[in-house]
Design an enzyme around this catalytic site. Sequence first.
Site, PDB file in Angstrom:
ATOM      1  N   SER A  59       0.866  -1.182   0.000  1.00 33.57           N
ATOM      2  CA  SER A  59       0.000   0.000   0.000  1.00 33.57           C
ATOM      3  C   SER A  59       0.897   1.225   0.000  1.00 33.57           C
ATOM      4  O   SER A  59       2.055   1.142   0.429  1.00 33.57           O
ATOM      5  CB  SER A  59      -0.855  -0.016   1.273  1.00 33.57           C
ATOM      6  OG  SER A  59      -1.490   1.237   1.472  1.00 33.57           O
TER       7      SER A  59
ATOM      8  N   TYR B  96      -2.039   0.410  10.777  1.00 32.19           N
ATOM      9  CA  TYR B  96      -2.027  -0.133   9.413  1.00 32.19           C
ATOM     10  C   TYR B  96      -0.730   0.240   8.706  1.00 32.19           C
ATOM     11  O   TYR B  96      -0.111  -0.591   8.022  1.00 32.19           O
ATOM     12  CB  TYR B  96      -3.251   0.416   8.668  1.00 32.19           C
ATOM     13  CG  TYR B  96      -3.390  -0.031   7.239  1.00 32.19           C
ATOM     14  CD1 TYR B  96      -3.585  -1.379   6.926  1.00 32.19           C
ATOM     15  CD2 TYR B  96      -3.355   0.890   6.193  1.00 32.19           C
ATOM     16  CE1 TYR B  96      -3.731  -1.784   5.603  1.00 32.19           C
ATOM     17  CE2 TYR B  96      -3.510   0.498   4.880  1.00 32.19           C
ATOM     18  CZ  TYR B  96      -3.689  -0.843   4.584  1.00 32.19           C
ATOM     19  OH  TYR B  96      -3.833  -1.244   3.276  1.00 32.19           O
TER      20      TYR B  96
HETATM   21  C1  8X3 Z   1      -5.033   1.592   1.422  1.00 29.10           C
HETATM   22  C2  8X3 Z   1      -4.551   2.984   1.314  1.00 29.10           C
HETATM   23  O1  8X3 Z   1      -4.767   5.345   2.292  1.00 29.10           O
HETATM   24  O2  8X3 Z   1      -6.311   3.674   3.131  1.00 29.10           O
HETATM   25  O3  8X3 Z   1      -4.024   0.658   1.471  1.00 29.10           O
HETATM   26  O4  8X3 Z   1      -4.008   3.615   3.774  1.00 29.10           O
HETATM   27  S1  8X3 Z   1      -4.946   3.911   2.703  1.00 29.10           S
END
Ligand code: 8X3
Length: 259
Positions: free
Chosen positions: A144, A157
Site C-alpha cells: 500500500s 495499518y
Molecule cells: C489503502 C490505502 O490510504 O487507506 O491501502 O491507507 S490507505
Amino acid sequence: MATAAAPSAASRIAVVTGASSGIGAATARQLAAAGYRVVLTARRKDRIEALAEEIRAAGHKATAYPLDVTDRDAVDEFATAFKTVGVLVNNAGGALGADPVATGDPDDWRRMYETNVIGTLNLTQALLPKLEASGDGTVVVVSSTAGLSTYEGGAGYVAAKHGEHVLAETLRLEIVGRPVRVVEIAPGMVKTDEFALTRFGGDRDKADKVYRGVADPLTADDVADTITWAVTRPAHVNIDLLVVRPRAQASNTKVHREG
Ligand code: 8X3
C-alpha cells in the site's frame, strides 16, 4: 517494446491470497485470463468456490483452497499440493481502525501485523522452494502507499504495511541470483466492497466518507491490471515497486474532493 510473456509450462500456477473479494478476486480473474491456472485462497470457502466456478465457466483454469494465511500449519499443508508455482500474489490483509496512536487498540495492531506481515511471510516461506523450482517464479507483495509514508490515524495499518514493504525489499536482496522476482505493488485509494467497511467495523457512513467527493478512486480491476502487467513482463524484468494512485490523490494526505 517488451511484450507480455505467456506463462511457461513450468510457471503456469498462480496462487492468490485474499481471493474472495476486491483486489484478490480481480487479480485471480485477470491472471486466469492471461493464461495462468489460478489457485484462489481465502478463509471464505463459498466465495472462492463460486469465483473459481465463474472463472472456469469463462473457459479458464481455477481451483479454490480455503486457507487462513495466519495459520502456519495449514499454509505448510497447502504448499505440499504443488511441485512448482509460478506466481504467488500476497494480497490477503487489510486495515482495522483509524485511531490515533494515543488510543489505538493493541489487538487491532496485532491482528493487522498477523494478517498483513506474518500472512505474507508464511506463504512466501512455504512457497519459495516451489517458486524457485519453477525456474521463473514471481512473488508479488500487494502492500500500500501506507507502506511508504504515514498519515494521522493510520499508524497501526501503516506500521504493518511498512513491515510488508521491508519484507519485499529484504527478500529481493537475499535471493538475488535465484530465479525468483520480488514485485511490490503499492496502491493508494482503492474503492472496494470491503476494505473501508472492515476498517470501520461495518460502519457504512464512516466507510463511505473515505471516498466522499473523490471523482474516481481506483478500482480493484485497476490494481489487478498493474499486478498482471508486472508478472507478465519477460522473466529478466523485475518491477521492484509500483505505486499506483487515482489522479485525484497526490499523496496519502492530499486528496481532491468535489462538492
Ligand atoms: C489503502 C490505502 O490510504 O487507506 O491501502 O491507507 S490507505
